[in-house]
Design a protein around this motif. Structure first.
Motif, short mmCIF file in Angstrom:
data_model
loop_
_atom_site.label_atom_id
_atom_site.label_comp_id
_atom_site.label_asym_id
_atom_site.label_seq_id
_atom_site.Cartn_x
_atom_site.Cartn_y
_atom_site.Cartn_z
N ARG A 1 -20.51 47.37 7.41
CA ARG A 1 -19.81 48.20 6.43
C ARG A 1 -19.62 47.37 5.16
O ARG A 1 -19.05 46.27 5.21
CB ARG A 1 -18.46 48.65 6.98
CG ARG A 1 -17.79 49.77 6.17
CD ARG A 1 -16.46 50.17 6.80
NE ARG A 1 -16.63 50.69 8.15
CZ ARG A 1 -16.89 51.97 8.42
NH1 ARG A 1 -17.04 52.84 7.44
NH2 ARG A 1 -17.01 52.35 9.67
N TYR B 1 -18.22 47.22 1.15
CA TYR B 1 -17.38 47.80 0.10
C TYR B 1 -17.67 47.09 -1.22
O TYR B 1 -17.75 45.86 -1.28
CB TYR B 1 -15.90 47.63 0.43
CG TYR B 1 -15.44 48.29 1.71
CD1 TYR B 1 -15.12 49.64 1.74
CD2 TYR B 1 -15.34 47.56 2.89
CE1 TYR B 1 -14.69 50.24 2.91
CE2 TYR B 1 -14.92 48.16 4.07
CZ TYR B 1 -14.60 49.50 4.07
OH TYR B 1 -14.18 50.10 5.23
N ALA C 1 -11.91 50.40 -3.16
CA ALA C 1 -13.35 50.23 -3.28
C ALA C 1 -13.95 51.32 -4.16
O ALA C 1 -13.52 52.48 -4.13
CB ALA C 1 -14.00 50.27 -1.90
N GLU D 1 -18.77 52.67 -0.78
CA GLU D 1 -18.77 52.23 0.62
C GLU D 1 -20.12 52.58 1.24
O GLU D 1 -20.67 53.66 0.98
CB GLU D 1 -17.65 52.92 1.40
CG GLU D 1 -17.62 52.61 2.89
CD GLU D 1 -16.59 53.44 3.63
OE1 GLU D 1 -16.34 53.14 4.81
OE2 GLU D 1 -16.04 54.39 3.03
#
Length: 315
Positions: A13, A15, A28, A31
């Motif tokens: 993941r 950001y 963020a 994403e």
């Protein structure tokens, strides 16, 4: 067809944030959720280039199922070895200037049965592959000789193997003569046990890896370019990059470009450099498609700039 092996895959993941400040609540701007792991990234780059690829890896739990789903959606054939542990999840935080902060989880511990099944699975599928790319760290429970055993089995099947790992696992595998090893500058320094401050230092370290058994060395020096030492000669390649957004997976994209271009000689190095340069200009771990490549920005020469200082000297 290029088969990849990722012993310790991940769900990544990423950001993008305007700045990173400890102890604060950050918002963020974007994403991304991507299947991760060095071999996984190679398969993603190979598929993006329009070539066939199979990704072999141990997968477990919900993250493992999601990785398989995401890869299948990208046209990648996934061969999963089911494990009892749960596949790890990693986090990356990218800042506008290209600074990246990563948190990598340790991942599951494989049993002897699971690691043995992974070896058997690769051996079976290697019969249909032009290249096998084995990449990344080894999971807990798997000793450094595992990659050496894998190289031996792949060669018994008559396939070529490119190895991208580091530390004791790399050193152990050299004795089985992998067809290509792909260290970065830090991994080169660790392998030879000395500091590298110039391109010439990196060249000597790469020569040492060849003397220990590697048939070819594709060394990534980050912003300073790439070196290739193989049976056809010694070459240096670099490319102009306008903006660096993320270096996650750039080395994996380079290896994919190298293998899809034949895996030997200056043309393959040029493809590696083009893919790596394109990857760092994309967000997160996005792999470049042909439209992202700029071959005109790439220079490959036999004239290696020996005295050029490395931007980030290794320790």
């Amino acid at each position: 067809m290029i088969l990849t092996v990722t012993p310790n895959p991940s769900l990544d993941r990423t950001y993008e944030v305007p700045f990173l400040e400890r102890g604060e609540v950050l918002r963020a701007s974007s994403e991304r959720l991507d299947p991760g792991g060095k071999g996984v990234n190679v398969s993603r780059a190979v598929a993006a280039a329009g070539h066939a690829t199979t990704a072999v890896m141990p997968l477990g739990g919900a993250p493992g199922a999601l990785i398989a789903e995401l890869l299948s959606g990208q046209g990648i054939d996934v061969t999963a070895v089911k494990i009892t542990g749960q596949t790890r999840s990693n986090i990356a935080i990218a800042e506008p200037a290209g600074t990246l902060t990563k948190i990598n989880a340790p991942g599951p511990e494989l049993t002897a049965t699971e690691s043995g099944l992974l070896l058997d699975t690769v051996r079976t599928h290697s019969l249909d592959a032009d290249w096998i790319a084995c990449c990344g760290s080894l999971p807990r429970g798997v000793g450094p000789q595992w990659y050496a055993e894998l190289v031996a089995r792949v060669h018994e099947a008559g396939a070529r193997i490119a190895l991208d790992t580091s530390g004791p696992a790399l050193l152990a595998a050299l004795g089985e003569r992998p067809d290509v090893v792909k260290p970065n500058a830090e991994e080169l320094a660790a392998a030879v046990g000395r500091r590298l401050t110039t391109v010439g230092d990196a060249l000597e370290a790469a020569r040492e890896l060849r003397s220990r058994g590697a048939a070819a060395v594709l060394a990534s020096l980050g912003a300073d370019g790439q070196l290739l030492l193989d049976s056809s000669g010694t070459y240096f390649g670099c490319a102009a990059v306008a903006v660096v957004r993320s270096n996650v997976g750039a080395g994996d994209a380079s290896l994919a470009g190298f293998l899809t271009a034949g895996g030997t000689g200056p043309d393959a190095l040029a493809a590696a450099v083009a893919h790596g340069a394109a990857a760092v200009q994309l967000p997160g771990s996005v792999m470049p498609a042909p439209a992202d490549l700029d071959p005109s920005s790439v220079t490959v020469t036999e004239d290696v700039p020996l005295d050029r200082a490395l931007t980030e000297p290794t320790i």
